[in-house]
Design an enzyme around this catalytic site. Structure first.
Site, PDB file in Angstrom:
ATOM      1  N   LYS A  44       0.825  -1.213   0.000  1.00 26.18           N
ATOM      2  CA  LYS A  44       0.000   0.000   0.000  1.00 26.18           C
ATOM      3  C   LYS A  44       0.855   1.257   0.000  1.00 26.18           C
ATOM      4  O   LYS A  44       0.349   2.373   0.016  1.00 26.18           O
ATOM      5  CB  LYS A  44      -0.905   0.029   1.249  1.00 26.18           C
ATOM      6  CG  LYS A  44      -2.048  -0.946   1.245  1.00 26.18           C
ATOM      7  CD  LYS A  44      -3.160  -0.531   2.234  1.00 26.18           C
ATOM      8  CE  LYS A  44      -2.897  -0.919   3.663  1.00 26.18           C
ATOM      9  NZ  LYS A  44      -4.001  -0.554   4.575  1.00 26.18           N
ATOM     10  N   LYS A  46       2.783   2.176   2.468  1.00 18.90           N
ATOM     11  CA  LYS A  46       2.746   2.787   3.807  1.00 18.90           C
ATOM     12  C   LYS A  46       3.872   2.253   4.677  1.00 18.90           C
ATOM     13  O   LYS A  46       4.048   1.038   4.784  1.00 18.90           O
ATOM     14  CB  LYS A  46       1.409   2.468   4.500  1.00 18.90           C
ATOM     15  CG  LYS A  46       0.268   3.342   4.043  1.00 18.90           C
ATOM     16  CD  LYS A  46      -0.855   3.350   5.064  1.00 18.90           C
ATOM     17  CE  LYS A  46      -1.864   4.436   4.720  1.00 18.90           C
ATOM     18  NZ  LYS A  46      -2.861   4.654   5.752  1.00 18.90           N
TER      19      LYS A  46
HETATM   20  N1  C2G Z   1     -10.176   7.402   9.698  1.00 14.09           N
HETATM   21  C1  C2G Z   1     -11.189   8.299  10.094  1.00 14.09           C
HETATM   22  N2  C2G Z   1     -10.837   9.580  10.460  1.00 14.09           N
HETATM   23  C2  C2G Z   1      -9.545   9.980  10.445  1.00 14.09           C
HETATM   24  C3  C2G Z   1      -8.524   9.069  10.054  1.00 14.09           C
HETATM   25  C4  C2G Z   1      -8.871   7.781   9.687  1.00 14.09           C
HETATM   26  O1  C2G Z   1     -12.382   7.962  10.129  1.00 14.09           O
HETATM   27  N3  C2G Z   1      -9.272  11.249  10.812  1.00 14.09           N
HETATM   28  C5  C2G Z   1     -10.568   6.051   9.292  1.00 14.09           C
HETATM   29  C6  C2G Z   1     -10.206   5.731   7.830  1.00 14.09           C
HETATM   30  O2  C2G Z   1     -11.158   6.269   6.965  1.00 14.09           O
HETATM   31  C7  C2G Z   1     -10.195   4.211   7.833  1.00 14.09           C
HETATM   32  C8  C2G Z   1      -9.715   3.886   9.259  1.00 14.09           C
HETATM   33  O3  C2G Z   1      -9.843   5.096  10.036  1.00 14.09           O
HETATM   34  O4  C2G Z   1     -11.505   3.694   7.652  1.00 14.09           O
HETATM   35  C9  C2G Z   1      -8.264   3.418   9.289  1.00 14.09           C
HETATM   36  O5  C2G Z   1      -7.490   4.363   8.587  1.00 14.09           O
HETATM   37  P1  C2G Z   1      -6.009   3.933   8.120  1.00 14.09           P
HETATM   38  O6  C2G Z   1      -5.283   3.373   9.243  1.00 14.09           O
HETATM   39  O7  C2G Z   1      -5.441   5.106   7.399  1.00 14.09           O
HETATM   40  O8  C2G Z   1      -6.321   2.735   7.113  1.00 14.09           O
HETATM   41  P2  C2G Z   1      -6.073   2.648   5.542  1.00 14.09           P
HETATM   42  O9  C2G Z   1      -4.629   2.737   5.286  1.00 14.09           O
HETATM   43  O10 C2G Z   1      -6.976   3.602   4.900  1.00 14.09           O
HETATM   44  O11 C2G Z   1      -6.460   1.138   5.233  1.00 14.09           O
HETATM   45  O12 C2G Z   1      -8.429  -2.462   2.903  1.00 14.09           O
HETATM   46  C10 C2G Z   1      -8.646  -1.179   3.414  1.00 14.09           C
HETATM   47  C11 C2G Z   1      -7.386  -0.603   3.969  1.00 14.09           C
HETATM   48  O13 C2G Z   1      -6.770  -1.486   4.855  1.00 14.09           O
HETATM   49  C12 C2G Z   1      -7.654   0.726   4.657  1.00 14.09           C
END
Ligand code: C2G
Length: 152
Positions: A44, A46
């Site tokens: 991803k 990351k």
């Molecule tokens: N999130 C949120 N508000 C924020 C930051 C994050 O609601 N201020 C939510 C994101 O939208 C996501 C969850 O927290 O639903 C986790 O975010 P991340 O850790 O950034 O996950 P991500 O890398 O987007 O991985 O298969 C799907 C992926 O694994 C999603």
């Protein structure tokens, strides 16, 4: 019994993550969270501060989370939905429309993100603290150097 599933990296867990997980849990009786493995995060693009084991432990310690599973790839969701008899798949709105194909298997919802908090901004703030600290140390050393030079 309504079972819900979501997926994420959840690095440097913050209130945005907690808000999303609590809102999802409130929509049912059981919340399963797929936490991205370190290998999958590399795919991803990351780089995490915490490794998979710590992120999974921290997410699993939340009262609103009932089960943590590893997220190893993009395609495991439909298999997980069948395996865990999922009624609802939920994720933050930054993924709007990206998982609509799952609607053939269960309800799919996108929840608004919590504004003005993200792991990326936390990392940036931490790195700034670091560079400011380094700057202060450099100034201090420059001061000492000046004194030494003056004594020569
Ligand atoms: N999130 C949120 N508000 C924020 C930051 C994050 O609601 N201020 C939510 C994101 O939208 C996501 C969850 O927290 O639903 C986790 O975010 P991340 O850790 O950034 O996950 P991500 O890398 O987007 O991985 O298969 C799907 C992926 O694994 C999603």
């Amino acid at each position: 019994m309504k079972t819900i599933i979501t997926y994420g990296t959840f690095d440097l867990l913050h209130v945005g993550h907690v808000n999303l997980l609590e809102r999802l849990r409130a929509l049912g009786d059981k919340l399963i969270v797929g936490v991205s493995t370190d290998e999958f995060n590399l795919l991803k693009g990351k780089q995490c501060i915490y490794g998979y084991a710590e992120r999974a432990r921290i997410v699993g310690a939340l009262g609103c989370v009932d089960l943590v599973i590893p997220e190893n790839n993009w395609s495991q969701k439909s298999g997980d939905i069948k395996k865990y008899n999922i009624d609802l798949f939920g994720i933050g709105a930054d993924w709007q429309g990206k998982f609509d194909e799952l609607q053939t298997l269960c309800e799919v919802i996108y929840l608004p993100r919590t504004p003005s908090i993200s792991t990326t901004s936390l990392k940036k703030a931490l790195s700034q603290i670091d560079s400011e600290a380094i700057q202060k140390i450099k100034q201090g050393l420059d001061g000492v150097l000046d004194i030494v030079k003056a004594l020569e």
